[in-house]
Design an enzyme around this catalytic site. Structure first.
Site, short mmCIF file in Angstrom:
data_model
loop_
_atom_site.label_atom_id
_atom_site.label_comp_id
_atom_site.label_asym_id
_atom_site.label_seq_id
_atom_site.Cartn_x
_atom_site.Cartn_y
_atom_site.Cartn_z
N SER A 48 0.47 -0.96 0.07
CA SER A 48 -0.33 -0.17 -0.03
C SER A 48 1.02 1.47 0.30
O SER A 48 1.64 1.01 -0.74
CB SER A 48 -0.51 -0.07 1.03
OG SER A 48 -2.32 1.09 0.75
N HIS A 79 -7.52 -5.53 -0.08
CA HIS A 79 -6.17 -5.31 0.20
C HIS A 79 -5.56 -5.77 1.32
O HIS A 79 -5.82 -5.83 2.33
CB HIS A 79 -6.72 -3.75 0.25
CG HIS A 79 -5.29 -2.89 0.08
ND1 HIS A 79 -4.02 -2.34 -0.45
CD2 HIS A 79 -5.04 -1.77 1.63
CE1 HIS A 79 -3.39 -1.38 -0.17
NE2 HIS A 79 -4.46 -1.08 0.77
N GLU A 117 -8.92 -6.03 -3.84
CA GLU A 117 -8.43 -4.60 -2.71
C GLU A 117 -9.42 -4.05 -2.50
O GLU A 117 -9.35 -3.58 -1.17
CB GLU A 117 -8.14 -4.09 -3.68
CG GLU A 117 -6.49 -4.94 -4.44
CD GLU A 117 -5.25 -4.78 -3.81
OE1 GLU A 117 -5.06 -4.23 -2.33
OE2 GLU A 117 -4.18 -4.85 -4.42
#
Length: 542
Positions: free
Chosen positions: A232, A455, A355
């Site tokens: 991320s 995610h 995600e």
């Protein structure tokens, strides 16, 4: 030390979703306190001497841990909104068996519950070393944490024991400043630092990498073989370091997990945009005058500076991220890669199949809302502006079971999957060797709140424990975890992630390694499945 958390009554849906997100181990959540376990190995505590002085570690779980080692000075006073400075030296062996505080940040938990102490004396690094390393200098893997550049700490990632122990690698995890502390950008700051502005968190990471260069050999590591990896905002941190001329020679390979260098809202903004965002932020605290606002901001308590909507994850848009200041970051990562910033460097770039599920959970369900068709249309138009009609034509709500699923797919494809593809394409055009993957496993199954390969779902497969909690993966998922750890470790050793489990993983454009506990295959339809022809025409997403 144990932290006892008391949970008063509040809105049930918000609590349940937050609990699922926390137990899902996503990177956008503050860590729980580390539960100290009795060392599993006997022998005297190991002592090594590093920049600053001697440190005493702890043997546990077949590895040696050195936690909370300062690599830079506290960032208080004039050091707030400034490049990191050297840590003060010490003489006696310093205990290195607990994490340092996290850097100042707003709590993502309900009612602002703090799960870890925050302090501006936070620039420390945690080092995990194989106990029986042998005589060969080991590769060093430096993990840069995620959290949308407003959250995160190295204590979240305790610990990578199996990766370290079986992969014969050293894993180092530094803290770096987030939010305004890491990325405030004002003209007066640039004038006082030779142009540096809005890149203090990036400089923290580089200071940690230089510390690794100076101290790797003390732990049996090879300073000439450093891999940076992150997820991320940690992945974007990797991208930013690739784009920074000041990071040249500090690392030699890179892994980017769900944090693409291309078309991301976390991509570095221009100085003008960053200056305006930061001026608006300063004005919100009554610090209006350019002649005095820096002094005004430095005089405020740290917890006051986190009392702002900009320091919280409230939408897919962001305020704080590294800035194109022309000194630390001189080009946007996608353009830097295409221009050869990673020429000759091995890279792994990947994304997860679902995600968007994390963001629906955090930004909708955790607020006790479920997107309607009207909400979805409004969100799309607000986020994508002139490109909204194109997005709605490709992702009409009528084509999905619910508007939430439509929104989830837009986030998955537009913010993560296709940007990962574009990152791989840019890097290859600039002469890098790139292996692309898609992670397809569902660590929490297909529950309604956080389903699929959401995610950060791959993080529990890379680390043995997160937030001080061991990860109880079922047997098939645990086997996939071993495969990923073996591949990542081999990549750190050799620059090639292909293992017996990940055989025939090509570097050719359009090919992805599809990772799942039920099967591991090579795919060639990634771009089509994620509508990347649409997203390739949208220059900036979010």
């Amino acid at each position: 030390m144990r932290v006892h958390i008391f949970t008063p009554r509040f809105e049930v849906t918000r609590w349940l979703v937050t609990a699922v997100v926390v137990t899902g181990l996503i990177a956008a959540v503050s860590p729980m306190a580390r539960t100290e376990a009795a060392p599993t190995d006997t022998g005297s505590d190991p002592v090594v001497t590093v920049t600053g002085g001697p440190i005493r570690g702890l043997r546990s779980d077949g590895i040696v841990e050195y936690l909370g080692v300062p690599f830079a000075a506290p960032t208080t006073g004039e050091n707030r909104f400034a490049p990191p400075q050297p840590a003060a030296p010490w003489t006696d062996p310093r205990p290195a068996i607990t994490h340092s505080p996290q850097c100042p940040q707003a709590s993502p938990m309900p009612l602002g519950m703090a799960l870890q102490e925050s302090s501006e004396d936070c620039l420390s690094i945690d080092i995990y070393v194989p106990q029986n390393a042998g005589d060969t200098a080991l590769p060093v893997m430096v993990w840069l944490y995620g959290g949308a550049f407003v959250l995160g700490s190295n204590a979240q990632y305790d610990s990578p024991a199996r990766l370290v122990r079986e992969g014969k690698v050293i894993v180092a995890i530094p803290n770096y400043r987030v939010g305004p502390f890491g990325f405030l950008a004002l003209p007066e700051l640039a004038e006082s630092t030779g142009g540096v502005a809005g890149t203090y968190g990036t400089l923290d990471q580089q200071a940690a990498l230089r510390w690794i260069q100076d101290n790797a050999t003390a732990f049996g590591g090879d300073p000439g073989n450093v891999t940076i990896f992150g997820e991320s905002a940690g992945g974007m941190s990797v991208c930013t370091q690739l784009a920074s001329p000041m990071a040249r020679g500090l690392f030699h390979r890179a892994i980017i997990e769900s944090g693409s260098c291309a078309r991301s809202p976390l991509a570095p903004p221009s100085k003008d945009i960053a200056f305006q965002r930061s001026a608006d932020y300063a004005a919100s605290f009554g610090c209006h005058d350019p002649q005095t606002r820096l002094q005004c901001l430095r005089a405020l308590p740290a917890d006051r500076l986190t009392d702002s909507a900009t320091t919280q994850l409230n939408s897919m848009a962001v305020t704080w991220s590294p800035v194109l200041d022309g000194v630390v970051v001189t080009a946007a990562p996608e353009q830097a890669l295409a221009a050869g910033a990673a020429h000759g460097m091995p890279l792994i770039v990947g994304s997860n199949a679902d995600e968007g599920a994390t963001f629906i959970a955090l930004l909708d369900y955790a607020r006790a809302t479920t997107p309607t068709a009207t909400d979805y249309l409004h969100w799309t138009r607000e986020l994508f502006g002139d490109n909204a009609d194109q997005v709605l034509t490709r992702y009409p709500p009528a084509d999905f079971v619910t508007p939430a699923k439509a929104k989830e797919r837009v986030i998955t494809d537009g913010f993560f999957a296709c940007p990962a593809l574009f990152t791989a394409e840019a890097a290859r055009s600039g002469g890098a060797q790139v292996w692309q993957y898609r992670f397809n496993d569902a660590p929490l199954g297909h529950n309604p709140l956080l389903p699929g390969a959401f995610h950060a779902a791959e993080i529990p497969y890379v680390f043995s424990a997160l937030m001080g909690v061991a990860i109880p993966l079922p047997p098939a998922a645990d086997q996939l975890s071993r495969h990923i750890q073996q591949s990542w470790a081999q990549f750190a050793h050799t620059g090639d992630p292909v293992t017996a489990a990940f055989t025939a993983w090509p570097t050719t454009p359009g090919s992805t390694l599809e990772m799942g506990s039920d099967r591991i295959t090579i795919g060639d339809s990634f771009a089509r499945q994620h509508h990347c022809d649409l997203w390739s025409d949208i220059g900036h997403i979010g």
